[in-house]
Design an enzyme around this catalytic site. Sequence first.
Site, PDB file in Angstrom:
ATOM      1  N   HIS A   1      -7.194  -4.642  10.163  1.00  0.00           N
ATOM      2  CA  HIS A   1      -6.918  -4.466   8.724  1.00  0.00           C
ATOM      3  C   HIS A   1      -5.621  -5.172   8.319  1.00  0.00           C
ATOM      4  O   HIS A   1      -4.729  -5.385   9.137  1.00  0.00           O
ATOM      5  CB  HIS A   1      -6.922  -2.978   8.305  1.00  0.00           C
ATOM      6  CG  HIS A   1      -5.752  -2.165   8.739  1.00  0.00           C
ATOM      7  ND1 HIS A   1      -5.835  -0.813   9.021  1.00  0.00           N
ATOM      8  CD2 HIS A   1      -4.448  -2.469   8.929  1.00  0.00           C
ATOM      9  CE1 HIS A   1      -4.648  -0.348   9.350  1.00  0.00           C
ATOM     10  NE2 HIS A   1      -3.790  -1.327   9.303  1.00  0.00           N
TER      11      HIS A   1
ATOM     12  N   ASP B   1       0.814  -1.218   0.000  1.00  0.00           N
ATOM     13  CA  ASP B   1       0.000   0.000   0.000  1.00  0.00           C
ATOM     14  C   ASP B   1       0.849   1.270   0.000  1.00  0.00           C
ATOM     15  O   ASP B   1       2.075   1.216   0.168  1.00  0.00           O
ATOM     16  CB  ASP B   1      -0.962   0.000   1.203  1.00  0.00           C
ATOM     17  CG  ASP B   1      -0.306  -0.495   2.485  1.00  0.00           C
ATOM     18  OD1 ASP B   1       0.936  -0.470   2.570  1.00  0.00           O
ATOM     19  OD2 ASP B   1      -1.035  -0.913   3.404  1.00  0.00           O
TER      20      ASP B   1
ATOM     21  N   ASN C   1      -7.489  -2.505  14.113  1.00  0.00           N
ATOM     22  CA  ASN C   1      -8.890  -2.796  13.784  1.00  0.00           C
ATOM     23  C   ASN C   1      -9.019  -4.038  12.906  1.00  0.00           C
ATOM     24  O   ASN C   1     -10.065  -4.274  12.312  1.00  0.00           O
ATOM     25  CB  ASN C   1      -9.535  -1.589  13.090  1.00  0.00           C
ATOM     26  CG  ASN C   1      -8.813  -1.228  11.788  1.00  0.00           C
ATOM     27  OD1 ASN C   1      -7.864  -1.898  11.397  1.00  0.00           O
ATOM     28  ND2 ASN C   1      -9.272  -0.182  11.135  1.00  0.00           N
TER      29      ASN C   1
ATOM     30  N   GLU D   1      -9.630  -1.969   5.172  1.00  0.00           N
ATOM     31  CA  GLU D   1     -10.258  -1.594   6.431  1.00  0.00           C
ATOM     32  C   GLU D   1     -11.538  -2.406   6.652  1.00  0.00           C
ATOM     33  O   GLU D   1     -12.102  -2.942   5.692  1.00  0.00           O
ATOM     34  CB  GLU D   1     -10.628  -0.100   6.375  1.00  0.00           C
ATOM     35  CG  GLU D   1      -9.430   0.833   6.249  1.00  0.00           C
ATOM     36  CD  GLU D   1      -8.698   1.053   7.559  1.00  0.00           C
ATOM     37  OE1 GLU D   1      -8.410   0.081   8.280  1.00  0.00           O
ATOM     38  OE2 GLU D   1      -8.384   2.220   7.870  1.00  0.00           O
TER      39      GLU D   1
HETATM   40  C1  F6R Z   1       1.555  -1.432   6.185  1.00  0.00           C
HETATM   41  C2  F6R Z   1       0.227  -1.990   6.269  1.00  0.00           C
HETATM   42  C3  F6R Z   1      -0.559  -2.040   7.540  1.00  0.00           C
HETATM   43  C4  F6R Z   1       0.274  -2.331   8.781  1.00  0.00           C
HETATM   44  C5  F6R Z   1      -0.611  -2.312  10.025  1.00  0.00           C
HETATM   45  C6  F6R Z   1       0.192  -2.546  11.295  1.00  0.00           C
HETATM   46  O1  F6R Z   1       2.060  -1.500   4.865  1.00  0.00           O
HETATM   47  O2  F6R Z   1      -0.261  -2.398   5.279  1.00  0.00           O
HETATM   48  O3  F6R Z   1      -1.562  -3.024   7.407  1.00  0.00           O
HETATM   49  O4  F6R Z   1       0.889  -3.585   8.654  1.00  0.00           O
HETATM   50  O5  F6R Z   1      -1.265  -1.083  10.116  1.00  0.00           O
HETATM   51  O6  F6R Z   1       1.075  -1.487  11.470  1.00  0.00           O
HETATM   52  P1  F6R Z   1       2.134  -1.472  12.644  1.00  0.00           P
HETATM   53  O7  F6R Z   1       3.136  -2.542  12.308  1.00  0.00           O
HETATM   54  O8  F6R Z   1       2.741  -0.101  12.596  1.00  0.00           O
HETATM   55  O9  F6R Z   1       1.400  -1.758  13.896  1.00  0.00           O
END
Ligand code: F6R
Length: 235
Positions: free
Chosen positions: A138, A67, A136, A143
Amino acid sequence: MRIIKAQDYDDLSRKAANIIGAQIILNPTSVLGLATGGTPVGTYQNLIKGYQNGDLDFSGISTVNLDEYVGLSPSNDQSYRYFMDTQLFNHVNIAKERTSVPDGVASDMDLECKRYDALMEGLNGIDLQLLGLGMNGHIGFNEPADIFEKTTHVVELSEDTVNANARFFDNIEDVPRRAITIGIQSIMKAKKILLIVSGESKRQILDQVLNGPITPLVPASVLQLHPDLTVIMSV
Ligand code: F6R
C-alpha cells in the site's frame, strides 16, 4: 525511475532529507506531500537538523499529509496529526496553518474527502511526495483492491495493515480499522515522488512493486508509471 541503494537506515534518512532539503532550497514555497509511520522518522530528524543549522527555511513551505485514522482526533497521540506535529512541525519554522492532515473526526467524512481534494487542487498539486511502503504494497492507505481509487476516500484497513501498525499501539484492539487517505491519482499527480523503503522484510514486496505487473493488488506498482520517481532503499 532512479533507484538509490542506501547502506543502512541512517544513510537512507540522510539521503531522503537531502533530496527534500534540496527541494526546499530550490523552491522555498514548495508543497510537500508527507507520510507518517516508522520509515520517515529519521528523514524528519535530519530535516530538523537542516533547519537548526540554518540550511533550511520552512517559512514558505506548505504540506499535505497522505492519511489519518478515522476516529482519532489531533490530540490523540496515535493520530497522524499528532505524529507530524511532534516529529517535524513543532521543531521547524513552518506555519501550522499551511500544514494539512485529513480530519479523522470530521462529522461528514464524504465532505471531508471532497474538502481535502479541493485543498490539494487549491495548492496546485504536490511538488514532492514522500512515500513509505506498506508490507502489502500500500501507499498512503490505498490498500490492495480491484481498482485504483483515484481520489480521497475512506478505507477499511486490511488485516495485514492492522497487524503491521499494531506495533505503535498498546493493544491490537486499539488500532483503528478505518482510515481516510488521498487517492492514487493525487499521488501520481505529484511532480516528483520519493519512495523510501527500509528493512529486509520489505525486500520481496519492493521487488514486486518495481519489477512486477502494474496492478491495484499491489497499489505501489502504479509508481512504475510516474515520470519522476526516486526510490531510496535499504533492504
Ligand atoms: C503513512 C502511510 C503508510 C506508511 C506505510 C509504511 O502515512 O501512508 O503508507 O508509509 O504503512 O509504514 P512504515 O514506515 O511504518 O513501515
